[in-house]
Design an enzyme around this catalytic site. Structure first.
Site, PDB file in Angstrom:
ATOM      1  N   PHE A 260       4.835  -0.618   5.894  1.00 45.31           N
ATOM      2  CA  PHE A 260       4.299   0.210   6.973  1.00 45.31           C
ATOM      3  C   PHE A 260       5.352   0.472   8.049  1.00 45.31           C
ATOM      4  CE2 PHE A 260       1.847   1.082  10.806  1.00 45.31           C
ATOM      5  CZ  PHE A 260       0.927   2.014  10.352  1.00 45.31           C
TER       6      PHE A 260
ATOM      7  N   ILE B 126       4.430  -2.680  -2.487  1.00 47.01           N
ATOM      8  CA  ILE B 126       3.017  -2.683  -2.127  1.00 47.01           C
ATOM      9  C   ILE B 126       2.233  -2.902  -3.422  1.00 47.01           C
ATOM     10  CG2 ILE B 126       1.142  -1.433  -0.991  1.00 47.01           C
ATOM     11  CD1 ILE B 126       3.370   0.456   0.171  1.00 47.01           C
ATOM     12  N   ILE B 127       1.481  -3.998  -3.482  1.00 49.14           N
ATOM     13  CA  ILE B 127       0.716  -4.331  -4.681  1.00 49.14           C
ATOM     14  C   ILE B 127      -0.767  -4.154  -4.390  1.00 49.14           C
ATOM     15  CG2 ILE B 127       0.164  -6.104  -6.391  1.00 49.14           C
ATOM     16  CD1 ILE B 127       2.983  -7.232  -5.986  1.00 49.14           C
TER      17      ILE B 127
ATOM     18  N   HIS C  84      -6.766  -1.201   1.608  1.00 50.46           N
ATOM     19  CA  HIS C  84      -5.507  -1.420   2.322  1.00 50.46           C
ATOM     20  C   HIS C  84      -4.317  -0.831   1.566  1.00 50.46           C
ATOM     21  CE1 HIS C  84      -2.043  -3.979   3.671  1.00 50.46           C
ATOM     22  NE2 HIS C  84      -2.562  -3.660   4.841  1.00 50.46           N
TER      23      HIS C  84
ATOM     24  N   PHE D  53      13.969   6.928  -1.549  1.00 48.79           N
ATOM     25  CA  PHE D  53      12.637   6.328  -1.596  1.00 48.79           C
ATOM     26  C   PHE D  53      12.569   5.256  -2.678  1.00 48.79           C
ATOM     27  CE2 PHE D  53       8.121   6.201  -2.749  1.00 48.79           C
ATOM     28  CZ  PHE D  53       7.543   6.074  -1.504  1.00 48.79           C
TER      29      PHE D  53
ATOM     30  N   ARG E 232      10.692  -3.280 -12.560  1.00 50.85           N
ATOM     31  CA  ARG E 232      11.405  -2.181 -11.894  1.00 50.85           C
ATOM     32  C   ARG E 232      12.464  -2.642 -10.895  1.00 50.85           C
ATOM     33  NH1 ARG E 232       5.940  -0.460 -12.439  1.00 50.85           N
ATOM     34  NH2 ARG E 232       5.800   1.603 -13.405  1.00 50.85           N
TER      35      ARG E 232
END
Length: 158
Positions: A59, A82-83, A89, A114, A128
Site C-alpha cells: 500500500f 500481496i497474498i 483486503h 511493476f 516467481r
C-alpha cells in the site's frame, strides 16, 4: 502462471548514468528478498546506480515511489507481495498499489517497474521470486522494464 511470450529480461541493458530506486515492501520476506535480489542483479549488470528503500507494505509503494522520482531518480522498481486471504483486503490493497503506481508513472513522466505479485498462495510467490528452483524472476523483469522504459523516454525526449 504463464510466462509464455515474456520478453527476454535476461538481456543486458546499458543503464549507465541512470539512477534507479528499488522500493520494496517488507511482507513475505523470503519472496520479497528474492525479488530484490533479481532486481539488483539486473541493475548491477546494467551499470545503473541504485538504492534500496523498504516500506511497510504494498500500500505504501506509490507514495514512496513518487517521492523517489521527484527527488531525481530516473526510474523506480516497485516490489511487493500481496497474498489473497479470506477478506476483501486483498482486492483493496492490490487495486491501491496498482492504480497508485500507474498514477505515479503518469504524473511524474518516469517509469515504474511493476513487480507487485498478487497471489493466491505463497507457493505462487516462491515460483516467481527468482529463488533457486523458481520458474520466473519477477524482480529481474520489473528492473528490466524500468531500465528499458527509462532509456526509451530518454531517447524520445532527446
Amino acid at each position: 502462471m504463464s510466462g509464455a511470450g515474456a520478453p527476454n529480461a535476461a538481456e543486458t541493458i546499458d543503464g549507465s548514468g541512470l539512477r534507479v530506486v528499488i522500493v520494496a515492501g517488507t511482507w513475505h520476506e523470503e519472496i520479497t528478498n528474492g525479488l530484490i535480489a533479481g532486481a539488483q542483479r539486473t541493475l548491477d549488470a546494467s551499470g545503473a546506480s541504485y538504492s534500496l528503500v523498504r516500506v511497510p507494505g504494498s500500500f505504501e509503494l506509490p507514495v514512496v515511489s513518487k517521492a523517489a522520482l521527484e527527488a531525481g531518480a530516473d526510474a523506480v522498481v516497485a516490489l511487493g507481495v500481496i497474498i489473497r486471504g479470506g477478506t476483501p483486503h486483498f482486492e483493496y490493497v492490490s487495486a491501491a498499489a496498482t492504480d497508485g503506481l500507474t498514477r505515479v508513472a503518469l504524473d511524474t513522466g518516469k517509469p515504474v517497474g511493476f513487480g507487485v505479485l498478487t497471489l493466491d498462495d505463497e507457493q505462487q510467490g516462491l515460483d516467481r521470486a527468482g529463488l533457486p528452483g523458481s520458474k520466473e524472476d519477477k524482480g529481474e523483469e520489473a528492473a528490466h522494464a524500468a531500465l528499458t522504459t527509462a532509456l526509451t523516454l530518454r531517447e524520445l525526449r532527446g
